[in-house]
Design an enzyme around this catalytic site. Structure first.
Site, PDB file in Angstrom:
ATOM      1  N   ASN A 292      34.083  44.192  39.765  1.00 48.80           N
ATOM      2  CA  ASN A 292      33.847  44.224  41.221  1.00 48.80           C
ATOM      3  C   ASN A 292      32.440  44.718  41.532  1.00 48.80           C
ATOM      4  O   ASN A 292      32.258  45.739  42.209  1.00 48.80           O
ATOM      5  CB  ASN A 292      34.902  45.119  41.879  1.00 48.80           C
ATOM      6  CG  ASN A 292      35.455  44.519  43.157  1.00 48.80           C
ATOM      7  OD1 ASN A 292      34.741  43.853  43.892  1.00 48.80           O
ATOM      8  ND2 ASN A 292      36.724  44.768  43.423  1.00 48.80           N
TER       9      ASN A 292
ATOM     10  N   GLY B  52      40.269  28.096  38.897  1.00 50.54           N
ATOM     11  CA  GLY B  52      41.353  28.900  38.333  1.00 50.54           C
ATOM     12  C   GLY B  52      40.842  30.114  37.593  1.00 50.54           C
ATOM     13  O   GLY B  52      39.972  30.839  38.078  1.00 50.54           O
TER      14      GLY B  52
ATOM     15  N   ASP C 228      40.628  40.940  44.659  1.00 49.03           N
ATOM     16  CA  ASP C 228      41.643  41.987  44.704  1.00 49.03           C
ATOM     17  C   ASP C 228      43.041  41.373  44.705  1.00 49.03           C
ATOM     18  O   ASP C 228      43.957  41.889  44.060  1.00 49.03           O
ATOM     19  CB  ASP C 228      41.453  42.847  45.954  1.00 49.03           C
ATOM     20  CG  ASP C 228      40.090  43.531  45.989  1.00 49.03           C
ATOM     21  OD1 ASP C 228      39.545  43.827  44.911  1.00 49.03           O
ATOM     22  OD2 ASP C 228      39.574  43.758  47.096  1.00 49.03           O
TER      23      ASP C 228
ATOM     24  N   LYS D 130      37.786  35.105  36.277  1.00 43.80           N
ATOM     25  CA  LYS D 130      38.035  34.331  37.493  1.00 43.80           C
ATOM     26  C   LYS D 130      36.989  33.227  37.638  1.00 43.80           C
ATOM     27  O   LYS D 130      35.788  33.493  37.559  1.00 43.80           O
ATOM     28  CB  LYS D 130      38.025  35.265  38.702  1.00 43.80           C
ATOM     29  CG  LYS D 130      39.182  36.256  38.730  1.00 43.80           C
ATOM     30  CD  LYS D 130      38.937  37.419  39.663  1.00 43.80           C
ATOM     31  CE  LYS D 130      38.057  38.457  39.002  1.00 43.80           C
ATOM     32  NZ  LYS D 130      37.959  39.716  39.768  1.00 43.80           N
TER      33      LYS D 130
ATOM     34  N   ARG E 178      28.345  54.261  54.647  1.00 40.74           N
ATOM     35  CA  ARG E 178      29.124  55.050  53.699  1.00 40.74           C
ATOM     36  C   ARG E 178      28.310  56.163  53.037  1.00 40.74           C
ATOM     37  O   ARG E 178      28.878  56.991  52.319  1.00 40.74           O
ATOM     38  CB  ARG E 178      29.711  54.136  52.631  1.00 40.74           C
ATOM     39  CG  ARG E 178      28.702  53.622  51.639  1.00 40.74           C
ATOM     40  CD  ARG E 178      29.121  52.434  50.801  1.00 40.74           C
ATOM     41  NE  ARG E 178      30.471  52.431  50.300  1.00 40.74           N
ATOM     42  CZ  ARG E 178      31.018  51.364  49.683  1.00 40.74           C
ATOM     43  NH1 ARG E 178      30.286  50.255  49.517  1.00 40.74           N
ATOM     44  NH2 ARG E 178      32.257  51.412  49.245  1.00 40.74           N
TER      45      ARG E 178
END
Length: 325
Positions: free
Chosen positions: A182, A247, A275, A242, A122
């Site tokens: 993220n 859970g 996501d 998260k 990338r």
């Protein structure tokens, strides 16, 4: 979370969107057989990217979704645009860059639930040249909700500046914002810079959606409650952390709860689980549900995502979601 009413359009007006996001999409080649990526000879071509995964999941649930980026004038770029069209994602804010290429990645196939091997190509991509000049205020402000992740801001300095500009503009316009950190530490010059910039970006969000380990890295704190309080003190309306198979932990100024995840006995591919979780939370809140029900849907779609090979292949349509509910 307060999300404005569903969009309507008058003849001749710019289209109204439910959600808008931006980021880098890559063409992804997933090995057709399990094992060492170096030994793979056959690959399946797909599109990938954290923000694109969220856009895909929301579009499949029937929302009007816009995605902004840059792609190269190459076969990979055409593949990304074709993928957007097939998913019903609006691409009016995607620029075809004549100078720089579309990024791609290679991904191993793992059927046992372990993390796959991924190699990225990338550097110098078209999307890494995203900048404030790409921002279209009329396009973004036609949406009622903005979703940001920590991936796009990490790919370049100019994209980082763009993320802050979009967040500030959308907040000033009264739009609701979700932010998923993220984390991609290898894309940042230093861990300290990553922590500083992503926490500053999180301060624009109504809802912050970190994983537990991400929250620990970003805040230096340990427990879900401490991490949540860190972001609440900086202006978030709510924080959802998260917890994997345990859970998710939900905290607002008035409420806290740990919401259990569905039992999954067939974990196939964990990439894209976060996501999928974001898709569940955002879609439920757009549907007008209370935060706990949003977390339950986040857990549900995250669980669906990890039972299928691919980053977005397990994201359900509205009909599939209702069947599993």
């Amino acid at each position: 979370m307060s999300i404005t009413a569903p969009p309507t359009s008058e003849p001749g007006e710019m289209k109204k969107l439910d959600v808008v996001t931006y980021g880098e999409a890559m063409t992804m080649f997933v090995a057709a057989e399990t094992g060492d990526l170096a030994k793979a000879r056959n690959f399946v071509k797909r599109a990938a990217g954290a923000e694109l995964n969220v856009a895909t999941g929301l579009a499949r649930l029937g929302f009007q979704v816009g995605w902004m980026s840059r792609v190269g004038n190459d076969s990979f770029g055409r593949f990304v645009l074709a993928t957007l069209a097939s998913e019903g994602i609006d691409s009016d804010a995607v620029t075809i860059d004549e100078r720089y290429p579309t990024a791609f990645q290679l991904k191993s196939r793992n059927d046992d639930g372990s993390d796959p091997e991924i190699e990225y190509f990338r550097k110098g991509s078209a999307a890494s040249h995203l900048s404030i000049a790409d921002y279209r205020p009329e396009y973004f402000k036609a949406a009622r909700h903005l979703h940001l992740s920590g991936v796009a801001p990490a790919i370049s300095e100019s994209s980082l500046e763009l993320a802050f500009h979009i967040a500030a503009e959308m907040r000033a316009a009264g739009k609701s914002i979700t932010f998923d950190p993220n984390l991609r530490p290898t894309l940042w010059r230093s861990r300290e810079l990553m922590v500083d910039r992503l926490n500053a970006l999180a301060a624009y969000a109504d809802w912050v959606l970190p994983g537990l380990e991400e929250g620990r890295i970003l805040t230096g704190l340990t427990s879900p409650r401490e991490i949540a309080d860190f972001y609440l003190a900086r202006g978030a309306l709510g924080v959802i952390i998260k917890l994997g198979s345990a859970g998710a932990y939900l905290r607002t100024a008035e409420h806290e709860a740990t919401v259990p995840a569905p039992l999954v006995t067939n974990v196939v591919d964990t990439v894209g689980a976060g996501d999928g979780f974001a898709v569940g939370v955002i879609s439920a809140m757009l549907d007008g549900h209370e935060p706990r029900l949003a977390v339950e849907r986040g857990n549900q779609i995250g669980a669906m995502a990890i039972q299928v090979i691919g980053d977005s292949e397990g994201l359900p349509t509205r009909e599939q979601l209702n069947i599993r509910s």
